[in-house]
Design an enzyme around this catalytic site. Structure first.
Site, PDB file in Angstrom:
ATOM      1  N   GLY A  70       1.104  -1.297   0.022  1.00 25.52           N
ATOM      2  CA  GLY A  70      -0.181   0.133   0.079  1.00 25.52           C
ATOM      3  C   GLY A  70       0.781   1.552   0.007  1.00 25.52           C
ATOM      4  N   GLN A 109       2.865  10.112   0.703  1.00 24.12           N
ATOM      5  CA  GLN A 109       4.066   9.424   0.989  1.00 24.12           C
ATOM      6  C   GLN A 109       4.999   9.717  -0.265  1.00 24.12           C
ATOM      7  OE1 GLN A 109       2.352   5.355   1.895  1.00 24.12           O
ATOM      8  NE2 GLN A 109       3.974   5.193   3.061  1.00 24.12           N
ATOM      9  N   CYS A 160       5.682   0.488   7.711  1.00 20.81           N
ATOM     10  CA  CYS A 160       5.083   1.226   6.689  1.00 20.81           C
ATOM     11  C   CYS A 160       6.543   1.651   5.993  1.00 20.81           C
ATOM     12  CB  CYS A 160       4.873   2.501   7.515  1.00 20.81           C
ATOM     13  SG  CYS A 160       4.287   4.054   6.593  1.00 20.81           S
ATOM     14  N   LEU A 161       6.307   2.246   4.442  1.00 20.91           N
ATOM     15  CA  LEU A 161       7.458   2.526   3.769  1.00 20.91           C
ATOM     16  C   LEU A 161       8.239   3.735   3.977  1.00 20.91           C
ATOM     17  CD1 LEU A 161       5.784   1.241   0.410  1.00 20.91           C
ATOM     18  CD2 LEU A 161       7.714   0.057   2.002  1.00 20.91           C
ATOM     19  N   HIS A 220      -4.741   1.770   7.299  1.00 17.95           N
ATOM     20  CA  HIS A 220      -3.473   2.263   7.322  1.00 17.95           C
ATOM     21  C   HIS A 220      -3.095   3.493   6.317  1.00 17.95           C
ATOM     22  CE1 HIS A 220       1.255   1.739   7.666  1.00 17.95           C
ATOM     23  NE2 HIS A 220       1.196   2.380   6.930  1.00 17.95           N
ATOM     24  N   GLU A 221      -3.610   3.035   5.085  1.00 20.42           N
ATOM     25  CA  GLU A 221      -3.737   3.996   3.953  1.00 20.42           C
ATOM     26  C   GLU A 221      -4.334   5.110   4.269  1.00 20.42           C
ATOM     27  OE1 GLU A 221      -0.907   3.564   2.492  1.00 20.42           O
ATOM     28  OE2 GLU A 221      -0.447   1.373   3.017  1.00 20.42           O
ATOM     29  N   HIS A 253      -2.864   7.683   6.355  1.00 19.08           N
ATOM     30  CA  HIS A 253      -1.779   8.363   5.741  1.00 19.08           C
ATOM     31  C   HIS A 253      -2.329   9.753   5.272  1.00 19.08           C
ATOM     32  CE1 HIS A 253       2.106   6.580   5.867  1.00 19.08           C
ATOM     33  NE2 HIS A 253       1.496   5.518   5.534  1.00 19.08           N
TER      34      HIS A 253
HETATM   35 NI    NI Z   1       2.443   3.351   5.660  1.00 18.17          NI
END
Ligand code: NI
Length: 182
Positions: free
Chosen positions: A57, A62, A104-105, A146-147, A150
């Site tokens: 995701g 991000q 998380c990236l 989660h997304e 963001h």
């Molecule tokens: Ni994330």
């Protein structure tokens, strides 16, 4: 979100912002008709960055685009099942909670157990502008929440106690400092 088993190779193409970038703490604005060209260009770049990371995701903030847009692909059965969610909204959430390990990236290499509603229903527009709904449980429910977090400037560590959050943020800062110093 990264996959459960995550090597962390280099990320070609669109760079993914890392904590403490302030754009990750900023509420994104809804996508409007004037954003059509921008979104059309951004979506394939976001998928490319997500698959390369690799992740399951990625939200537009991000990659520095403060728009309510996220892409998800759980890569079930090792096949691509890409989903584009524009202006996603959680319209129902179960009272039952579930705890899963998340990463998380934007916080590379950091993982923690996060408790969230076990099931959610999300209303969104797809890449053609059609109204859609998706219901998820398990990994999909966690990933959707989660997304969407963001898009409100919320990271998975914001669901943890201040003690745990600060531990993770300090560890991330230290690891990144060590990586830079080689
Ligand atoms: Ni994330």
């Amino acid at each position: 979100m990264p996959p459960a088993i995550a090597p962390a190779p280099a990320q070609p193409g669109l760079p993914i912002l890392i904590v403490p970038d302030q754009r990750l703490k900023t509420r994104a604005r809804p996508v409007g008709p004037a954003d059509e060209a921008k979104v059309r260009a951004l979506v394939p770049q976001m998928f490319a960055a997500m698959y390369a990371a690799p992740g399951i995701g990625l939200a537009a903030p991000q990659v520095g685009a403060l728009l309510r847009l996220t892409v998800i692909d759980l890569m079930e059965d090792d096949k691509k099942h890409p989903i584009v969610l524009i202006n996603p909204e959680i319209v129902a959430a179960s009272e039952e909670l579930a705890t899963r390990e998340e990463g998380c990236l934007s916080l590379p290499g950091q993982y923690a157990d996060v408790t969230r509603p076990a099931r959610v229903k999300v209303r969104y527009l797809d890449e053609t502008g059609a109204k859609r709904e998706i219901e998820g449980e398990g990994l999909l429910a966690a990933c959707l929440q989660h997304e969407i977090d963001h898009l409100d400037g919320v990271l998975f560590v914001d669901h943890l106690s201040a003690l745990k959050r600060n531990m993770i943020l300090r560890r991330l800062a230290k690891e990144r400092r060590q990586a830079r110093e080689g």
